[in-house]
Write an enzyme that holds these catalytic residues in place. Structure first.
Site, PDB file in Angstrom:
ATOM      1  N   GLU A  76     -16.595   1.929  21.365  1.00 51.44           N
ATOM      2  CA  GLU A  76     -16.217   1.668  22.757  1.00 51.44           C
ATOM      3  C   GLU A  76     -17.128   2.478  23.672  1.00 51.44           C
ATOM      4  O   GLU A  76     -17.228   3.700  23.546  1.00 51.44           O
ATOM      5  CB  GLU A  76     -14.753   2.036  23.037  1.00 51.44           C
ATOM      6  CG  GLU A  76     -14.397   1.670  24.479  1.00 51.44           C
ATOM      7  CD  GLU A  76     -12.953   1.940  24.873  1.00 51.44           C
ATOM      8  OE1 GLU A  76     -12.240   2.655  24.145  1.00 51.44           O
ATOM      9  OE2 GLU A  76     -12.544   1.440  25.938  1.00 51.44           O
ATOM     10  N   GLU A 101     -18.561   8.468  25.816  1.00 54.27           N
ATOM     11  CA  GLU A 101     -18.084   8.719  27.185  1.00 54.27           C
ATOM     12  C   GLU A 101     -18.768   9.965  27.726  1.00 54.27           C
ATOM     13  O   GLU A 101     -18.764  11.005  27.061  1.00 54.27           O
ATOM     14  CB  GLU A 101     -16.552   8.895  27.162  1.00 54.27           C
ATOM     15  CG  GLU A 101     -15.955   9.314  28.486  1.00 54.27           C
ATOM     16  CD  GLU A 101     -16.227   8.301  29.607  1.00 54.27           C
ATOM     17  OE1 GLU A 101     -15.713   7.182  29.540  1.00 54.27           O
ATOM     18  OE2 GLU A 101     -16.962   8.639  30.545  1.00 54.27           O
ATOM     19  N   ASP A 152     -17.492   0.609  35.391  1.00 56.52           N
ATOM     20  CA  ASP A 152     -17.596   0.819  36.849  1.00 56.52           C
ATOM     21  C   ASP A 152     -18.234  -0.422  37.477  1.00 56.52           C
ATOM     22  O   ASP A 152     -19.311  -0.837  37.059  1.00 56.52           O
ATOM     23  CB  ASP A 152     -18.452   2.050  37.140  1.00 56.52           C
ATOM     24  CG  ASP A 152     -17.867   3.292  36.483  1.00 56.52           C
ATOM     25  OD1 ASP A 152     -16.803   3.749  36.924  1.00 56.52           O
ATOM     26  OD2 ASP A 152     -18.462   3.778  35.493  1.00 56.52           O
ATOM     27  N   LYS A 156     -21.443  -2.422  45.631  1.00 55.04           N
ATOM     28  CA  LYS A 156     -22.457  -2.590  46.696  1.00 55.04           C
ATOM     29  C   LYS A 156     -23.735  -3.174  46.111  1.00 55.04           C
ATOM     30  O   LYS A 156     -24.199  -2.724  45.054  1.00 55.04           O
ATOM     31  CB  LYS A 156     -22.784  -1.231  47.341  1.00 55.04           C
ATOM     32  CG  LYS A 156     -21.635  -0.686  48.129  1.00 55.04           C
ATOM     33  CD  LYS A 156     -22.018   0.605  48.809  1.00 55.04           C
ATOM     34  CE  LYS A 156     -20.789   1.150  49.526  1.00 55.04           C
ATOM     35  NZ  LYS A 156     -20.819   2.583  49.706  1.00 55.04           N
ATOM     36  N   ASP A 188     -11.643  -6.120  36.183  1.00 51.01           N
ATOM     37  CA  ASP A 188     -10.711  -6.610  37.215  1.00 51.01           C
ATOM     38  C   ASP A 188     -11.490  -6.977  38.476  1.00 51.01           C
ATOM     39  O   ASP A 188     -10.872  -7.239  39.508  1.00 51.01           O
ATOM     40  CB  ASP A 188      -9.659  -5.531  37.547  1.00 51.01           C
ATOM     41  CG  ASP A 188     -10.293  -4.229  37.979  1.00 51.01           C
ATOM     42  OD1 ASP A 188     -11.317  -3.837  37.397  1.00 51.01           O
ATOM     43  OD2 ASP A 188      -9.761  -3.580  38.909  1.00 51.01           O
ATOM     44  N   THR A 243      -4.921   0.178  30.510  1.00 47.17           N
ATOM     45  CA  THR A 243      -5.347   1.502  30.980  1.00 47.17           C
ATOM     46  C   THR A 243      -5.013   1.635  32.470  1.00 47.17           C
ATOM     47  O   THR A 243      -4.640   0.656  33.129  1.00 47.17           O
ATOM     48  CB  THR A 243      -6.875   1.680  30.823  1.00 47.17           C
ATOM     49  OG1 THR A 243      -7.535   0.783  31.728  1.00 47.17           O
ATOM     50  CG2 THR A 243      -7.343   1.408  29.419  1.00 47.17           C
ATOM     51  N   GLU A 246      -6.873  -0.856  34.583  1.00 46.08           N
ATOM     52  CA  GLU A 246      -6.297  -2.210  34.626  1.00 46.08           C
ATOM     53  C   GLU A 246      -5.087  -2.224  35.572  1.00 46.08           C
ATOM     54  O   GLU A 246      -4.959  -3.122  36.412  1.00 46.08           O
ATOM     55  CB  GLU A 246      -5.869  -2.668  33.223  1.00 46.08           C
ATOM     56  CG  GLU A 246      -5.133  -3.991  33.310  1.00 46.08           C
ATOM     57  CD  GLU A 246      -4.888  -4.667  31.972  1.00 46.08           C
ATOM     58  OE1 GLU A 246      -5.244  -4.104  30.930  1.00 46.08           O
ATOM     59  OE2 GLU A 246      -4.308  -5.775  32.008  1.00 46.08           O
TER      60      GLU A 246
HETATM   61  C1  LIG Z   1     -14.066   2.775  35.208  1.00 45.46           C
HETATM   62  S1  LIG Z   1     -14.061   3.804  33.824  1.00 45.46           S
HETATM   63  C2  LIG Z   1     -13.119   2.892  32.620  1.00 45.46           C
HETATM   64  C3  LIG Z   1     -12.641   3.745  31.492  1.00 45.46           C
HETATM   65  C4  LIG Z   1     -11.848   3.017  30.397  1.00 45.46           C
HETATM   66  N1  LIG Z   1     -12.638   1.999  29.750  1.00 45.46           N
HETATM   67  C5  LIG Z   1     -10.572   2.450  30.955  1.00 45.46           C
HETATM   68  O1  LIG Z   1     -10.412   1.224  30.997  1.00 45.46           O
HETATM   69  O2  LIG Z   1      -9.718   3.274  31.317  1.00 45.46           O
HETATM   70  C6  LIG Z   1     -15.712   3.624  33.221  1.00 45.46           C
HETATM   71  C7  LIG Z   1     -16.134   4.777  32.317  1.00 45.46           C
HETATM   72  O3  LIG Z   1     -17.406   4.500  31.757  1.00 45.46           O
HETATM   73  C8  LIG Z   1     -18.120   5.723  31.627  1.00 45.46           C
HETATM   74  N2  LIG Z   1     -19.540   5.381  31.519  1.00 45.46           N
HETATM   75  C9  LIG Z   1     -20.276   4.690  32.426  1.00 45.46           C
HETATM   76  N3  LIG Z   1     -21.531   4.549  31.990  1.00 45.46           N
HETATM   77  C10 LIG Z   1     -21.593   5.154  30.762  1.00 45.46           C
HETATM   78  C11 LIG Z   1     -22.639   5.335  29.817  1.00 45.46           C
HETATM   79  N4  LIG Z   1     -23.866   4.853  30.046  1.00 45.46           N
HETATM   80  N5  LIG Z   1     -22.361   6.006  28.674  1.00 45.46           N
HETATM   81  C12 LIG Z   1     -21.119   6.501  28.449  1.00 45.46           C
HETATM   82  N6  LIG Z   1     -20.089   6.355  29.312  1.00 45.46           N
HETATM   83  C13 LIG Z   1     -20.325   5.692  30.460  1.00 45.46           C
HETATM   84  C14 LIG Z   1     -17.745   6.490  32.884  1.00 45.46           C
HETATM   85  O4  LIG Z   1     -17.922   7.875  32.713  1.00 45.46           O
HETATM   86  C15 LIG Z   1     -16.270   6.092  33.055  1.00 45.46           C
HETATM   87  O5  LIG Z   1     -15.419   7.041  32.442  1.00 45.46           O
END
Ligand SMILES: C[S@@+](CC[C@H](N)C(=O)[O-])C[C@H]1O[C@@H](n2cnc3c(N)ncnc32)[C@H](O)[C@@H]1O
Length: 282
Positions: A76, A101, A152, A156, A188, A243, A246
Site C-alpha cells: 500500500e 508512508e 492527496d 489546483k 473521493d 478511513t 473516506e
Molecule cells: C490523503 S492521505 C491518505 C492516507 C490513507 N490511504 C487513507 O485513506 O487514510 C495520502 C497519504 O499518502 C502519503 N504519500 C503521498 N505521496 C507519497 C509517496 N510518494 N510515498 C509515500 N507516501 C506518500 C502522504 O504522506 C499521506 O499520508
C-alpha cells in the site's frame, strides 16, 4: 532574463516534484513510545541517500528474506495511519504486507494499531518516498497487489504535477507488478478519478477488471467532469476498510470512486533469430 534551465537542471526539477508535503513530523510521547517499542520489528529503515525519504544507492529489499518466507506481497502506497494495511495483514496471514508512508506520525500510529490488534508478523512499514524507493529496492514482478487509497488530490491546476497517479509513478511501479497482479485505487475527488482514468486506461500494462462496472450512484458535491467514463468502475473492494479520508469525503457530499486494474502478461521477449536484423545478417 533568466536563461533556460540546462538539461541536468531540468532533470533535477522533475525529480524534485514529490507527491507529498512533510509537516507536523514531531511525534507525541505516546507515538514516540510506540515507535521505540515496535519499529525494530516493523520498520524497514535502510541507509538513506540524498534525502531522508530516499534509500542510499544500491539498497535492495528481498521480500522473501525480509518476511522469512515466499508469500504473495501486498503493497500500500500512502498507507496513512494504517487502517487498511493492518486490517489486511490480520485478515490474510497467508500474504505479506508492506505499507509505504512518508508521514512519520502516521507510521507510528500504524505500529500501535498493529500492536493493539494482535501484532501481525506479516507486516512491514517503510518511511520512504514510494515512487523513488520501490523501483530502486524491489525486484520486477515482485508485487501481487498494489493499493493507492485516497491519495492527496492536489486539486489546483498548478499542483496537478504533484498527483501520485502520473507517468513518473506509473513508470516506476508498473514493472514491479507480477503478471495478473491487482492494482486497486479509490478517491473521493471526481476530478482526480477522471485524471486517474486518463492516466491508467491508456497504459498497455493494465486492463480494467470491471469494464462494465457502473459509476457510483448518487449526487456529488464536487463537479463531475462532463466526459467522465460511465463504466469501468470497480465495486468497493471488500478488503478496503473505511478511513478518515473516506469519511470526510462522504460527509462533504462527495462520491467514492473505486478502480481496479490487472497487470496483463508481459509480451514475450523478441525472438532474435526471427528479427529483421538477424535475417539480414543470415
Ligand atoms: C490523503 S492521505 C491518505 C492516507 C490513507 N490511504 C487513507 O485513506 O487514510 C495520502 C497519504 O499518502 C502519503 N504519500 C503521498 N505521496 C507519497 C509517496 N510518494 N510515498 C509515500 N507516501 C506518500 C502522504 O504522506 C499521506 O499520508
Amino acid at each position: 532574463m533568466r536563461d533556460e534551465p540546462s538539461v541536468p537542471e531540468q532533470e533535477r526539477a522533475h525529480r524534485d516534484v514529490v507527491s507529498f508535503v512533510r509537516r507536523g513530523e514531531r511525534l507525541t510521547q505516546g507515538r514516540q513510545n510506540a515507535w521505540d517499542r515496535l519499529s525494530s520489528f516493523y520498520v524497514i529503515d535502510p541507509p538513506r541517500g540524498e534525502r531522508d525519504t530516499l534509500p542510499a544507492e544500491g539498497v535492495r529489499l528481498d521480500p522473501a528474506e525480509e518476511f522469512g518466507r515466499r508469500a504473495p506481497l501486498v503493497v500500500e502506497v500512502g498507507s496513512g495511519t494504517g487502517d487498511n494495511i493492518v486490517a489486511a495483514a490480520l485478515a490474510h496471514p497467508e500474504r505479506d504486507h508492506l505499507g509505504v508512508e512518508v508521514y512519520l506520525p502516521g507510521l507510528a500510529q500504524t505500529l500501535s494499531r498493529a500492536e493493539r490488534s494482535g501484532s501481525p508478523q506479516n507486516l512491514r512499514m517503510m518511511p520512504l518516498d514510494a515512487q523513488r524507493a520501490l523501483p530502486a529496492m524491489l525486484p520486477e514482478g515482485s508485487i501481487d497487489e498494489l493499493w493507492v487509497y485516497f491519495a492527496d488530490p492536489w486539486p489546483k491546476q498548478r499542483h496537478h504535477k504533484r498527483r501520485l497517479i502520473n507517468p513518473p509513478f506509473l513508470d516506476a511501479v508498473l514493472p514491479l507488478l507480477a503478471e495478473g497482479a491487482a492494482f486497486r485505487l479509490a478517491t473521493d475527488w471526481a476530478q482526480y478519478a477522471h485524471h486517474m482514468r486518463q492516466q491508467l486506461d491508456q497504459r498497455p500494462e493494465l486492463a480494467l477488471m470491471h469494464p462494465d462496472g457502473p459509476a457510483p450512484e448518487g449526487t456529488s458535491s464536487d463537479p463531475i467532469p462532463p466526459n467522465m467514463p460511465s463504466t469501468g468502475w470497480a465495486p468497493r473492494f471488500e478488503g478496503r476498510v473505511k478511513t478518515g479520508f473516506e469519511s470526510k469525503g462522504r460527509a462533504a457530499g462527495r462520491l467514492i470512486w473505486d478502480l481496479a486494474y490487472t497487470r496483463v502478461p508481459r509480451p514475450p521477449a523478441p525472438d532474435r533469430a526471427s528479427s529483421p536484423e538477424a535475417q539480414q545478417e543470415a
